[in-house]
Design a protein around this motif. Structure first.
Motif, PDB file in Angstrom:
ATOM      1  N   PHE A  44       0.808  -1.224   0.000  1.00  0.00           N
ATOM      2  CA  PHE A  44       0.000   0.000   0.000  1.00  0.00           C
ATOM      3  C   PHE A  44       0.839   1.271   0.000  1.00  0.00           C
ATOM      4  N   ALA A 176      -7.317   2.760   9.492  1.00  0.00           N
ATOM      5  CA  ALA A 176      -6.598   1.514   9.211  1.00  0.00           C
ATOM      6  C   ALA A 176      -6.281   0.824  10.534  1.00  0.00           C
ATOM      7  N   HIS A 205     -10.653  -0.705   9.457  1.00  0.00           N
ATOM      8  CA  HIS A 205     -10.575  -1.634   8.341  1.00  0.00           C
ATOM      9  C   HIS A 205      -9.180  -2.237   8.259  1.00  0.00           C
ATOM     10  N   LEU A 207      -5.612  -3.503   6.526  1.00  0.00           N
ATOM     11  CA  LEU A 207      -4.765  -3.001   5.448  1.00  0.00           C
ATOM     12  C   LEU A 207      -5.108  -3.702   4.139  1.00  0.00           C
ATOM     13  N   THR A 209      -7.628  -3.000   2.113  1.00  0.00           N
ATOM     14  CA  THR A 209      -9.066  -3.037   1.803  1.00  0.00           C
ATOM     15  C   THR A 209      -9.315  -2.380   0.442  1.00  0.00           C
ATOM     16  N   THR A 210     -10.182  -2.966  -0.360  1.00  0.00           N
ATOM     17  CA  THR A 210     -10.509  -2.388  -1.668  1.00  0.00           C
ATOM     18  C   THR A 210     -11.925  -1.819  -1.729  1.00  0.00           C
ATOM     19  N   PHE A 212     -14.683   0.173   0.264  1.00  0.00           N
ATOM     20  CA  PHE A 212     -14.969   1.006   1.437  1.00  0.00           C
ATOM     21  C   PHE A 212     -16.438   1.432   1.501  1.00  0.00           C
ATOM     22  N   ASN A 231      -5.889   6.508   7.531  1.00  0.00           N
ATOM     23  CA  ASN A 231      -5.248   5.409   6.806  1.00  0.00           C
ATOM     24  C   ASN A 231      -4.223   6.021   5.862  1.00  0.00           C
ATOM     25  N   ASP A 235      -4.846   2.602   0.573  1.00  0.00           N
ATOM     26  CA  ASP A 235      -6.099   2.624   1.335  1.00  0.00           C
ATOM     27  C   ASP A 235      -6.722   4.014   1.316  1.00  0.00           C
ATOM     28  N   SER A 236      -5.900   5.044   1.482  1.00  0.00           N
ATOM     29  CA  SER A 236      -6.413   6.419   1.425  1.00  0.00           C
ATOM     30  C   SER A 236      -6.950   6.733   0.036  1.00  0.00           C
ATOM     31  N   THR A 239     -10.309   5.132  -0.447  1.00  0.00           N
ATOM     32  CA  THR A 239     -11.349   5.796   0.348  1.00  0.00           C
ATOM     33  C   THR A 239     -11.786   7.093  -0.312  1.00  0.00           C
TER      34      THR A 239
END
Length: 404
Positions: A44, A176, A205, A207, A209-210, A212, A231, A235-236, A239
Motif C-alpha cells: 500500500f 486503518a 478496516h 490493510l 481493503t478495496t 470502502f 489510513n 487505502d487512502s 477511500t
C-alpha cells in the motif's frame, strides 16, 4: 524465501564513488559506509516511499560526494512486505552479516518499532523517515534513533485543530487497523475534543481493503460534517475515490486526510481529491530549495517526491554530515552529533531533540480545484503555517525513559 534472497542492492551514482567501486571491487564494498533502505516494494505504501526512497538516499550520497569518513557510501535496499517479522529478519542480517551502518525509510509504524528495538540492541543508528507513531520517541524510544517523519501528534495538531476552527465540529473516522491508524485516531480525537469538537463514530478496516462502501455509508449516516481518514497509501486513495463516487463532498461532508501524499493526489486527480485537507512538512512547490530538489528527483523518477522520499534524502544527508563531524561511525557519537548539529530541511533550519524527534515547521494545505491548477503537479494551496512548537508533542509529555 529467506530474507537474504530478497535483498536488492543499489549503489550511489556519484562519479567519485563509481570510480572507487570499480577500482576497489569487493574490498570497497566491504569497507563502505552502508545504508539500508527498508521499503514497501509492492504494498500500500509503494508509491509514497518504495523505489523512490532508494533514489532519494542515492541522491543524498551522491550530493555529499560519495564518501564519508574517507570511505565509499553504498546504498542497499529490501522490501520488508510491511511485516514486522520480515523486517526484523532483514535488519538482523544487515547488522550482523552485511555490516550495515544505518537503516532508513521504514514506512509502517509496527515495522519501525520492531526494527528500532533491534537497532537499540545492536547499538545502531536508525533514520526513521516514514513511520509516524509517537511511540518511536515516547515510551519505546532509542538513544540511536532519529524520527524525521511527520508524527501522529504533529499531523493531528495540524489538521484537526485547523478544521475544527474552520467549522468542522463533528467527526467520523475511517481508520486503518494497525499501529499508525490507531495512534492517529487517538491523537486526532484528543485534539478535536480539546478544540471544542466531538467524535460521533468511527470504523476500522484491515490493510489492503478495496471496498470502502460499507464504511462510507456509516460515515454518511453518522451526522458528521468531517470524515477523518486515518489510513495511508492505497487505502487512502481508495477511500477518497469511493467517497467521490458516493457524492460525499458534494453533499456537504468534508474529507480530512491525516497522512495524504502528493502521489495519492496525483493518482486520484484534482476532480476527485479537490477540497481534501492535507498536513505536511514537505511540499515540492513550497520554495526554491524544494523545487530544485524536486526537479532533480523528477528527472530520475518522472514524478514529484513525496514527503517520505524527501525525508529520506534529508535524513541520509544529515547522517553523513554527522559521521564526518564526529570522526566516527560509533552510534552513540554519531547520534549525539546529529542532535547537536542544526538540520537543513530544504533551506529551513530545524533541530533534533534529545528523544530523537526532528523539529521543523509544517503547513496545512487544501487540494486545489482543477481550474485552480496552473501547471502539472500544482496540487496544493497553503491554508496556514504550523510552527514546530505548536505541531510536535512537548518533550516532557513523551515519556522517553532515557530523557531526564
Amino acid at each position: 524465501m529467506r530474507a537474504s534472497a530478497r535483498l536488492k542492492r543499489y549503489v550511489s551514482t556519484g562519479a567519485a564513488l563509481a570510480a572507487l567501486l570499480v577500482a576497489g571491487g569487493a574490498t570497497a564494498g566491504q569497507n563502505a559506509i552502508k545504508i539500508g533502505v527498508m521499503i514497501d516494494g509492492s504494498g500500500f505504501a509503494q508509491d509514497t516511499g518504495g523505489i523512490g526512497a532508494v533514489t532519494a538516499a542515492e541522491m543524498a550520497a551522491a550530493d555529499y560526494g560519495g564518501k564519508a569518513l574517507g570511505r565509499p557510501i553504498q546504498i542497499i535496499s529490501a522490501d520488508m512486505q510491511n511485516k514486522p517479522d520480515v523486517a526484523s529478519s532483514i535488519a538482523r542480517q544487515w547488522f550482523d552479516q552485511d555490516q550495515v551502518d544505518t537503516i532508513t525509510d521504514l514506512p509502517v509504524s509496527s515495522v519501525g518499532l520492531a526494527v528500532q528495538q533491534i537497532a537499540k540492541e545492536k547499538h545502531k543508528v536508525l533514520l526513521i523517515s516514514a513511520a509516524a507513531t509517537t511511540e518511536l520517541t515516547g515510551a519505546q524510544c532509542s538513544p540511536y534513533s532519529i524520527q524525521w517523519a511527520d508524527d501522529t501528534a504533529a499531523l493531528a495538531n495540524g489538521t484537526a485543530r485547523a478544521v475544527v476552527a474552520n467549522g468542522g465540529k463533528k467527526w467520523f473516522f475511517i481508520t486503518a487497523d494497525f499501529a499508525f491508524g490507531q495512534a492517529m485516531e487517538t491523537a486526532a480525537s484528543n485534539v478535536i475534543k480539546a478544540a471544542g469538537g466531538e467524535v460521533v463514530g468511527g470504523v476500522k478496516h484491515p490493510l489492503g481493503t478495496t471496498d470502502f462502501s460499507s464504511y462510507l455509508l456509516k460515515a454518511q449516516a453518522s451526522g458528521a460534517n468531517v470524515i477523518g481518514l486515518t489510513n495511508v497509501g492505497l487505502d487512502s486513495i481508495a477511500t477518497i475515490r469511493q467517497a467521490g463516487e458516493f457524492g460525499i463532498t458534494q453533499s456537504g461532508q468534508q474529507l480530512a486526510g491525516f497522512i495524504v501524499f502528493i502521489s495519492d493526489i496525483h493518482t486520484l486527480g484534482l476532480k476527485t481529491a479537490q477540497g481534501t485537507y492535507v498536513t505536511t512538512g514537505f511540499y515540492w512547490d513550497d520554495s526554491d530549495q524544494t523545487r530544485a530538489f524536486a526537479k532533480r528527483f523528477f528527472e530520475k523518477r518522472q514524478r514529484m517526491p513525496t514527503k517520505e522520499q524527501a525525508n529520506t534524502y534529508a535524513a541520509v544527508l544529515h547522517y553523513l554530515k554527522a559521521l564526518d563531524a564526529s570522526h566516527s561511525d560509533d552510534a552513540e557519537k554519531v547520534a549525539a552529533e546529529m542532535k547537536a548539529m542544526p538540520t537543513d530541511y530544504f533551506g529551513r533550519k530545524g533541530s533534533i531533540r534529545a528523544d530523537g524527534r526532528v523539529l521543523y515547521d509544517l503547513a496545512l494545505y487544501q487540494v486545489k480545484k482543477p481550474e485552480e491548477a496552473k501547471y502539472p503537479w500544482d496540487y496544493y494551496k497553503k491554508i496556514r503555517d504550523i510552527p514546530a512548537a505548536e505541531a510536535f508533542r512537548p518533550l516532557a509529555d513523551g515519556g522517553c525513559p532515557f530523557v531526564k
